[in-house]
Design a protein around this motif. Structure first.
Motif, PDB file in Angstrom:
ATOM      1  N   LYS A 118       6.770   3.391  -1.817  1.00 40.57           N
ATOM      2  CA  LYS A 118       6.708   4.722  -2.425  1.00 40.57           C
ATOM      3  C   LYS A 118       7.987   5.489  -2.079  1.00 40.57           C
ATOM      4  O   LYS A 118       8.651   5.195  -1.080  1.00 40.57           O
ATOM      5  CB  LYS A 118       5.459   5.449  -1.932  1.00 40.57           C
ATOM      6  N   TRP A 168       6.359   9.085  -9.481  1.00 40.89           N
ATOM      7  CA  TRP A 168       4.999   9.611  -9.256  1.00 40.89           C
ATOM      8  C   TRP A 168       5.143  11.050  -8.794  1.00 40.89           C
ATOM      9  O   TRP A 168       6.210  11.459  -8.336  1.00 40.89           O
ATOM     10  CB  TRP A 168       4.324   8.742  -8.175  1.00 40.89           C
ATOM     11  N   GLU A 202       0.833  -1.200   0.000  1.00 41.31           N
ATOM     12  CA  GLU A 202       0.000   0.000   0.000  1.00 41.31           C
ATOM     13  C   GLU A 202       0.873   1.257   0.000  1.00 41.31           C
ATOM     14  O   GLU A 202       0.639   2.178  -0.783  1.00 41.31           O
ATOM     15  CB  GLU A 202      -0.948  -0.014   1.199  1.00 41.31           C
ATOM     16  N   TRP A 238      -8.608   2.837   2.094  1.00 42.91           N
ATOM     17  CA  TRP A 238      -8.325   4.282   2.090  1.00 42.91           C
ATOM     18  C   TRP A 238      -9.615   5.082   1.946  1.00 42.91           C
ATOM     19  O   TRP A 238      -9.677   6.249   2.344  1.00 42.91           O
ATOM     20  CB  TRP A 238      -7.356   4.633   0.957  1.00 42.91           C
ATOM     21  N   TRP A 245      -7.607  -2.958  -3.661  1.00 39.24           N
ATOM     22  CA  TRP A 245      -6.825  -1.987  -2.876  1.00 39.24           C
ATOM     23  C   TRP A 245      -7.264  -2.056  -1.419  1.00 39.24           C
ATOM     24  O   TRP A 245      -7.993  -1.225  -0.910  1.00 39.24           O
ATOM     25  CB  TRP A 245      -6.949  -0.578  -3.454  1.00 39.24           C
ATOM     26  N   HIS A 300       5.397  -0.972  -6.060  1.00 44.35           N
ATOM     27  CA  HIS A 300       4.550   0.190  -6.360  1.00 44.35           C
ATOM     28  C   HIS A 300       5.040   1.353  -5.529  1.00 44.35           C
ATOM     29  O   HIS A 300       4.967   1.251  -4.330  1.00 44.35           O
ATOM     30  CB  HIS A 300       3.098  -0.154  -6.025  1.00 44.35           C
ATOM     31  N   GLN A 307      -6.156   1.323 -12.487  1.00 45.38           N
ATOM     32  CA  GLN A 307      -6.301   1.342 -11.024  1.00 45.38           C
ATOM     33  C   GLN A 307      -7.674   0.834 -10.599  1.00 45.38           C
ATOM     34  O   GLN A 307      -7.802   0.105  -9.632  1.00 45.38           O
ATOM     35  CB  GLN A 307      -6.052   2.754 -10.484  1.00 45.38           C
ATOM     36  N   HIS A 366     -10.491   2.372  -9.290  1.00 44.24           N
ATOM     37  CA  HIS A 366     -11.212   2.888  -8.111  1.00 44.24           C
ATOM     38  C   HIS A 366     -12.616   3.220  -8.620  1.00 44.24           C
ATOM     39  O   HIS A 366     -12.883   4.335  -9.071  1.00 44.24           O
ATOM     40  CB  HIS A 366     -10.493   4.112  -7.533  1.00 44.24           C
ATOM     41  N   ASN A 423       0.816   2.752 -14.818  1.00 47.00           N
ATOM     42  CA  ASN A 423      -0.375   2.622 -13.963  1.00 47.00           C
ATOM     43  C   ASN A 423      -1.119   3.957 -13.852  1.00 47.00           C
ATOM     44  O   ASN A 423      -0.495   4.992 -13.606  1.00 47.00           O
ATOM     45  CB  ASN A 423       0.112   2.187 -12.562  1.00 47.00           C
ATOM     46  N   ASN A 472       3.521   6.214 -12.365  1.00 50.18           N
ATOM     47  CA  ASN A 472       2.152   6.250 -11.856  1.00 50.18           C
ATOM     48  C   ASN A 472       1.527   7.598 -12.220  1.00 50.18           C
ATOM     49  O   ASN A 472       2.118   8.648 -11.954  1.00 50.18           O
ATOM     50  CB  ASN A 472       2.194   6.082 -10.325  1.00 50.18           C
ATOM     51  N   GLU A 473       0.370   7.551 -12.873  1.00 48.91           N
ATOM     52  CA  GLU A 473      -0.481   8.739 -13.044  1.00 48.91           C
ATOM     53  C   GLU A 473       0.179   9.907 -13.785  1.00 48.91           C
ATOM     54  O   GLU A 473       0.167  11.042 -13.303  1.00 48.91           O
ATOM     55  CB  GLU A 473      -0.992   9.204 -11.672  1.00 48.91           C
ATOM     56  N   GLU A 476      -5.878  -1.659  -8.525  1.00 48.72           N
ATOM     57  CA  GLU A 476      -6.259  -1.048  -7.238  1.00 48.72           C
ATOM     58  C   GLU A 476      -7.771  -1.101  -7.063  1.00 48.72           C
ATOM     59  O   GLU A 476      -8.405  -0.128  -6.647  1.00 48.72           O
ATOM     60  CB  GLU A 476      -5.757   0.408  -7.183  1.00 48.72           C
ATOM     61  N   GLN A 479       3.463  11.660  -2.838  1.00 47.65           N
ATOM     62  CA  GLN A 479       4.242  10.875  -1.869  1.00 47.65           C
ATOM     63  C   GLN A 479       5.714  10.769  -2.284  1.00 47.65           C
ATOM     64  O   GLN A 479       6.361   9.737  -2.129  1.00 47.65           O
ATOM     65  CB  GLN A 479       3.581   9.498  -1.655  1.00 47.65           C
TER      66      GLN A 479
HETATM   67  C1  GLA Z   1      -3.410   5.970  -5.978  1.00 46.45           C
HETATM   68  C2  GLA Z   1      -2.059   5.335  -5.785  1.00 46.45           C
HETATM   69  C3  GLA Z   1      -2.080   4.332  -4.662  1.00 46.45           C
HETATM   70  C4  GLA Z   1      -2.848   4.833  -3.478  1.00 46.45           C
HETATM   71  C5  GLA Z   1      -4.218   5.216  -3.901  1.00 46.45           C
HETATM   72  C6  GLA Z   1      -5.050   5.617  -2.710  1.00 46.45           C
HETATM   73  O1  GLA Z   1      -4.275   5.195  -6.681  1.00 46.45           O
HETATM   74  O2  GLA Z   1      -1.583   4.708  -6.918  1.00 46.45           O
HETATM   75  O3  GLA Z   1      -0.779   4.090  -4.268  1.00 46.45           O
HETATM   76  O4  GLA Z   1      -2.200   5.933  -2.901  1.00 46.45           O
HETATM   77  O5  GLA Z   1      -4.078   6.291  -4.794  1.00 46.45           O
HETATM   78  O6  GLA Z   1      -4.654   5.063  -1.516  1.00 46.45           O
END
Ligand code: GLA
Length: 370
Positions: free
Chosen positions: A71, A108, A67, A336, A328, A104, A231, A233, A198, A156-157, A262, A111
């Motif tokens: 990072k 990014w 999680e 989260w 996730w 992971h 991801q 979500h 990702n 990431n992102e 995720e 973080q």
């Molecule tokens: C993003 C990140 C994850 C995590 C989620 C929420 O999706 O990739 O590492 O931080 O947000 O927890």
């Protein structure tokens, strides 16, 4: 008379059956011919301080993601110092349990400590200096777990909702080729590791088009990219089944695999304001945003089950492309979404409830394989 091992096992199975039958089959076994099934684990889980969570992880999943502990801010908090204490335990946990271990993530905009984007005077470093910093980080982290971590979220992102590249510090200081460079460094550090891009919301057309263009470009430059991570979500009403289906198909056409990285499904009302605005919400508004604090009504439980089943049906349809589906979080209590985008809500996005019991959604997903 003493009971033999077989009799004990049979008695346990009967007890499990009476208790709901969940011990009979597990996610990893039910889906073993389709894709791996995994969960993001927290520190209490991989350090053995959450026995209930551990039991679920080891029984149900054959892949794990960290999680937070891999990072940048966790492994490389200071300019002159790495800290692998927690990350080492995460990897050891995965090895002990014979799991496919995910890293992971490497690059990014979140973080990541501020010092990464500053020189000794606090000004932005030059392109060359930041590239060198990135190279050192990737070589050190990927190199440490060479042959042990099977796949890395390298970037990431990187995309905005409109499909253009996000103006992150990476982008501003290095330029567009920071992505290709990150993959190059990761590949140098562990040539066998799978490497992923990702992101979230790739089911939406504009962002998906941006991602397709990005992957094509990277492939054109000879960048070794194994898979795109969606991801996922998700919500009860997003993405639509057609969107999910078209998205996986579009990436499959590029010749990359797709990972669901995720997965969670939020049943709570959308917060009206962006995150951060929640502190100003009055009590009444907060209560409206947290409607199931004392339990999930059966109708919503069933809607969630149906929703999980319809998404897994799409994943199964694309089993040749999808190599992994990772949740996730292990239980609802770990998610989260209890604290984002509004703090202190009671969220129900996972297949296991706060007591670690499989929910109707678990049965619905398993039902697809019977
Ligand atoms: C993003 C990140 C994850 C995590 C989620 C929420 O999706 O990739 O590492 O931080 O947000 O927890």
């Amino acid at each position: 008379m003493q009971l033999g091992k077989g009799a004990i096992r049979a008695a346990l199975a009967m007890a499990a059956l009476a208790a709901g039958g969940f011990a009979q089959t597990t996610l990893k076994d039910a889906f073993k011919d389709a894709f791996r099934v995994g969960a993001a684990v927290n520190q209490a889980q991989f350090e053995g301080r959450d026995a209930r969570g551990d039991a679920i992880v080891t029984a149900q999943f054959n892949t794990i993601s960290p999680e937070n502990v891999l990072k940048w801010e966790s492994v490389h908090p200071r300019v002159d110092g790495y800290d692998f204490t927690a990350a080492d335990r995460y990897v050891e946990f995965g090895e002990r349990n014979h799991m496919f271990i995910i890293g992971h993530n490497l690059v990014w905009h979140n973080q990541t400590p501020r010092w990464v984007f500053q020189d000794e005077k606090g000004a932005p470093p030059g392109r060359g200096a930041l590239l060198e910093r990135m190279r050192d980080h990737i070589h050190t982290v990927v190199g440490r777990y060479k042959g042990r971590i099977g796949g890395w979220d390298v970037v990431n992102e990187a995309l905005n909702e409109d499909g253009a590249l996000r103006q992150s510090q990476w982008m501003k200081i290095i330029g567009e080729d920071y992505l290709a460079k990150a993959f190059e460094f990761a590949h140098e550090a562990d040539p066998q590791a799978e490497l992923y891009y990702n992101d979230y919301n790739l089911e939406n057309e504009a962002k998906r088009k941006g991602a397709i263009a990005l992957i094509r470009k990277l492939q054109g430059q000879g960048v070794p990219i194994t898979a795109v991570g969606l991801q996922s979500h998700d919500k009860l009403d997003w993405p639509m089944v057609e969107q999910q289906d078209a998205t996986i198909a579009a990436f499959a056409e590029l010749g990359v695999k797709v990972n669901i990285t995720e997965l969670d499904i939020d049943v709570l009302p959308r917060a009206t304001q962006q995150s951060g605005a929640d502190v100003s919400l009055n009590v009444e508004a907060r209560a409206k945003l947290n409607p199931y604090a004392s339990g999930l009504p059966d109708a919503v439980q069933q809607a969630l089950a149906k929703r999980y089943a319809e998404l897994f049906a799409v994943f199964l349809k694309h089993r040749g492309t999808i190599t992994r589906v990772t949740f996730w979080g292990v239980t609802d209590g770990d998610s989260w979404l209890n604290n984002w985008p509004v703090r202190g809500r009671t969220s129900y996005p996972i297949l296991f409830d706060r007591n670690g019991k499989p929910k109707a959604a678990f049965d619905a997903v398993m039902g697809l394989m019977h």
